[in-house]
Structures are given as structure tokens and as C-alpha cells.
Design an enzyme around this catalytic site. Structure first.
Site, short mmCIF file in Angstrom:
data_model
loop_
_atom_site.label_atom_id
_atom_site.label_comp_id
_atom_site.label_asym_id
_atom_site.label_seq_id
_atom_site.Cartn_x
_atom_site.Cartn_y
_atom_site.Cartn_z
N ASP A 80 0.81 -1.21 0.00
CA ASP A 80 0.00 0.00 0.00
C ASP A 80 0.84 1.26 0.00
OD1 ASP A 80 0.75 -0.93 2.62
OD2 ASP A 80 -0.59 0.57 3.50
N GLU A 102 -0.51 -1.79 5.36
CA GLU A 102 0.48 -1.68 6.44
C GLU A 102 0.43 -0.31 7.09
OE1 GLU A 102 3.88 -0.70 8.68
OE2 GLU A 102 3.54 0.23 6.73
N GLU A 103 0.11 0.71 6.30
CA GLU A 103 0.18 2.09 6.78
C GLU A 103 -1.06 2.45 7.62
OE1 GLU A 103 2.68 3.92 6.66
OE2 GLU A 103 3.93 3.27 4.98
N ARG A 129 19.26 -5.58 13.61
CA ARG A 129 19.79 -5.82 14.95
C ARG A 129 18.96 -6.92 15.60
NH1 ARG A 129 17.70 -3.41 19.45
NH2 ARG A 129 19.75 -2.77 20.20
N HIS A 149 8.24 8.67 3.79
CA HIS A 149 7.02 9.43 4.07
C HIS A 149 7.11 10.87 3.59
CE1 HIS A 149 4.77 6.64 7.06
NE2 HIS A 149 5.61 5.93 6.33
#
Length: 389
Positions: free
Chosen positions: A71, A129-130, A172, A360
Site C-alpha cells: 500500500d 500496512e500504513e 539488529r 514518508h
């Protein structure tokens, strides 16, 4: 064209026609067309326009899930690229077009190696997802069991426009990205004339005190080694300078890096706002709404991902991140249930990533020259993880 060029072409077609949220019909059609002819068992979502594809290996074995989100964002593109968004108010400003094309590439690479695979690969093409929790919806619709048994490992990657140099993979062990929650506060008073505040019950000073107190609480109630972020991004009250309103409302985003910190601030932020309101003789309606959990990389899977990336591309192409990032990600829902790892890939559209517009931004640019490397890594992670067991 070869696969490398095909992926760039697909990515740019997706970039021109971005779609937002859970319903991505055109994007879904592009993905299905790009997977056509591969030996995949394909299903589509009900509550969202997802695509789940299962590649069966030649021999039995574990199940590995690879994910790519699809998306876009409600952003008007200002990047100067020949394939800029043609949809007003929508842009792939977070690089999900890169993720989608990269997962298509991994599907093609794995299909070529199907005969050597011992186990199955689930390809998770995810909308929403957003801020729409598309991963949660796909889990509800069974993506983690799409192969007929639970996934044993899960991997995904995210491109970044500015944080790392182009072509650098980074991750990480442990917390990689923060949990996200929303704090919603409505302070209820009694309106009146601005010249006679003693005859009203002014909600604005109390709401302002809450905003300040939330920042103080973060600095005084939490260890500096347990990061907590509270940002008030919306504050609304009143209509005229000489009118005291009946109410004031504000909203904050809350980011934490452990479940304990999230549970603590959920309690304390509500209690703090309600207490300040009561001290002013007012009432506060407070909601704390968890959104996404912490994205946590399994230590063993992190070591596996880091080792695979270094083996494929050289030690200089992978970096261990010192700190997690305060952005949030709904792939965390997958990693809550399946051991796995998430990593970043630098896709800066310039030789020096520093100072470039980040994810973004309406000016964000992603170098699709790194697409093929991302696809190769995803495919190799799946193949090696199947072989490992």
C-alpha cells in the site's frame, strides 16, 4: 528483458498508480499478472485485497514465510522522477512498491530452484500496512497456515530513502522497531465568555497542562535506557479568542520498545490526564489504544540473516544497528507468532544519503537499482532456512 529489468519495470508501474489502505485492486492485478505461470498455489483475501502464494518444494520440510507490503500513503508526490505518481493525493512514499516488486522477484528466483527445496515457501503480499493492520487481517485469514501447517520462520525487508547508504543491509537482534499506540483525550468543561473565565469551566488550560505533564512524565517515570516517545500531533479547541469552549481535544502517538513500558504508559497516561482534569473540576474522557506491538528480531534468526547477507554481498554490505528505530511496523504481528527477522535496505537515490528526504516525505526517492539484491536476499534466506532443518 531479464528479471532485474522486469522488476524495475514492475516497480515503476506500481509507483505510477499507488493505492491506499486495504483495497488495492489494481495492485493486486499487477501482482497476479507478475506471478502468472509460476508453480504457485495462489489465494486472495476476503477482508482485503491480499495475495498469498505457496511454492511447494520438491521434498517435505519446514515452512518459510516472506512478506512484502503493497500500500501507498495519502501524500502528493513532489519527487522529480519520470515515473511519478499519476494519482492525486497518493504516493509510494514509503517504498512499498519496492517491497512488492522485490517479493515478486524472490518468487521467480525460488521457482527456478524448486527442485532443490525441501519444504514450502509462503509469499505474503500484504495491503494496509500504513495504519490499517493489514498483517493482522491476513493472519486472521490464515496466512501463517497457508501451506497447511504453521510457518516455521518469517523474513521481510524495508527500503529506506535516507538512513543508510545505498545497497547497505542493516538490522539488529531484539527490538528493531517500536510499538505504536494512540492516546485520545477529550477534556469536558463548560463554555462561557472569555472576559469572565470564573463563570465558566475552561478546558483549555487543563488540556495544555496535560500535554506538558505527559512530557514530564516520560522524563521522570521512565529510565533513560527504556525509551518512550509521546508526541501530541493534534490539539483542537474553541472557535473565537473571546469564547471559552465546552471542550478541548488532543491526540498523541506513543512509541515504546518493550511490552512492559507499553503497559505502564497505558495505565499512567490515562490516570495522569484524568487526575489533572479532576484537579481543575473538569472531566476527561481518555482512550489509550494499542496499535502495533514492538518489532522483535529473534536473535538466532538475526544471526542467520546477517550471516547470509554478508556471505552473499560481502561484509561491507551489512551493518549491525546500535539502536532500534521509533517507527512501527505491522510485520511485528507475524514476528510475535513466528521466529524470524526484519531488516532494512538502503535505497538512497544519491551517493550520499545524508540530508536526503526520508520515508514518508513527498520528495522521497528510492533507487530501484537495489531491487534485485533485495529479491536475491529474500530468496536465499528462504532456501537456506529450508535447508537448515
Amino acid at each position: 528483458m531479464g528479471l532485474r529489468e522486469d522488476l524495475i519495470d514492475l516497480r515503476r508501474r506500481l509507483h505510477r498508480r499507488p493505492e491506499i489502505g486495504l483495497d488495492l485492486p489494481a495492485t493486486q492485478r499487477q501482482v497476479l499478472a507478475a506471478l502468472d505461470g509460476l508453480p504457485l498455489e495462489i489465494s486472495t483475501g476476503t477482508a482485503l485485497s491480499s495475495v498469498t502464494a505457496v511454492l511447494r518444494g520438491a521434498r517435505p520440510g519446514p515452512v518459510v514465510l516472506l512478506r512484502g507490503d503493497m500500500d501507498a500513503l495519502p501524500v502528493t508526490e513532489l519527487a522529480d522522477v519520470p515515473y511519478a505518481s499519476e494519482v492525486p493525493g497518493a504516493m509510494h512514499a514509503c517504498g512499498h512498491d519496492m517491497h512488492t516488486a522485490g517479493l515478486v522477484g524472490a518468487a521467480h528466483l525460488l521457482a527456478e530452484r524448486r527442485g532443490e527445496l525441501a519444504g514450502d515457501v509462503v509469499l505474503m503480499f500484504q495491503p494496509g500496512e500504513e495504519g490499517y493492520d493489514g498483517a493482522g487481517l491476513m493472519i486472521e485469514e490464515g496466512v501463517l497456515d497457508a501451506a497447511g501447517r504453521p510457518a516455521d520462520a518469517a523474513y521481510g525487508l524495508h527500503v529506506l530513502a535516507a538512513l543508510f547508504p545505498r545497497g547497505i543491509f542493516a538490522a539488529r537482534p531484539g527490538p528493531l522497531m517500536s510499538a505504536a499506540a494512540g492516546l485520545f483525550v477529550r477534556v469536558v468543561g463548560a463554555g462561557g465568555h472569555g472576559a469572565a473565565p470564573h463563570e465558566a469551566a475552561d478546558p483549555i488550560p487543563a488540556a495544555c497542562e496535560m500535554v506538558t505533564a505527559l512530557q514530564t512524565m516520560v522524563g521522570r517515570r521512565y529510565s533513560p535506557f527504556e525509551p518512550v516517545v509521546v508526541t501530541v500531533g493534534a490539539f483542537h479547541a474553541g472557535t473565537l479568542r473571546n469564547v471559552i469552549p465546552d471542550e478541548a481535544v488532543f491526540e498523541a502517538t506513543v512509541r515504546t520498545f518493550s511490552a512492559a513500558a507499553g503497559e505502564q504508559i497505558a495505565r499512567e497516561s490515562v490516570r495522569l490526564c484524568e487526575g489533572i482534569a479532576a484537579a481543575h473540576g473538569l472531566r476527561a474522557e481518555v482512550r489509550f489504544e494499542p496499535e502495533y506491538p514492538v518489532t522483535v528480531n529473534d536473535p538466532r534468526e538475526y544471526d542467520f540473516v546477517a550471516g547470509t547477507a554478508r556471505d552473499l554481498f560481502g561484509a561491507g554490505r551489512f551493518t549491525l544497528m546500535e539502536h532500534p528505530v521509533p517507527g512501527s511496523e505491522d510485520f511485528s504481528r507475524v514476528l510475535e507468532r513466528v521466529p524470524g527477522a526484519y531488516l532494512f535496505l538502503g535505497a538512497a537515490a544519491g551517493d550520499d544519503h545524508r540530508g536526503l528526504p526520508g520515508n514518508h516525505s513527498p520528495r522521497a526517492r528510492f533507487d530501484d537499482g537495489v531491487l534485485f539484491d533485495g529479491a536475491v536476499l529474500l530468496a536465499e534466506l528462504a532456501a537456506r532456512r529450508l535447508a537448515r532443518d
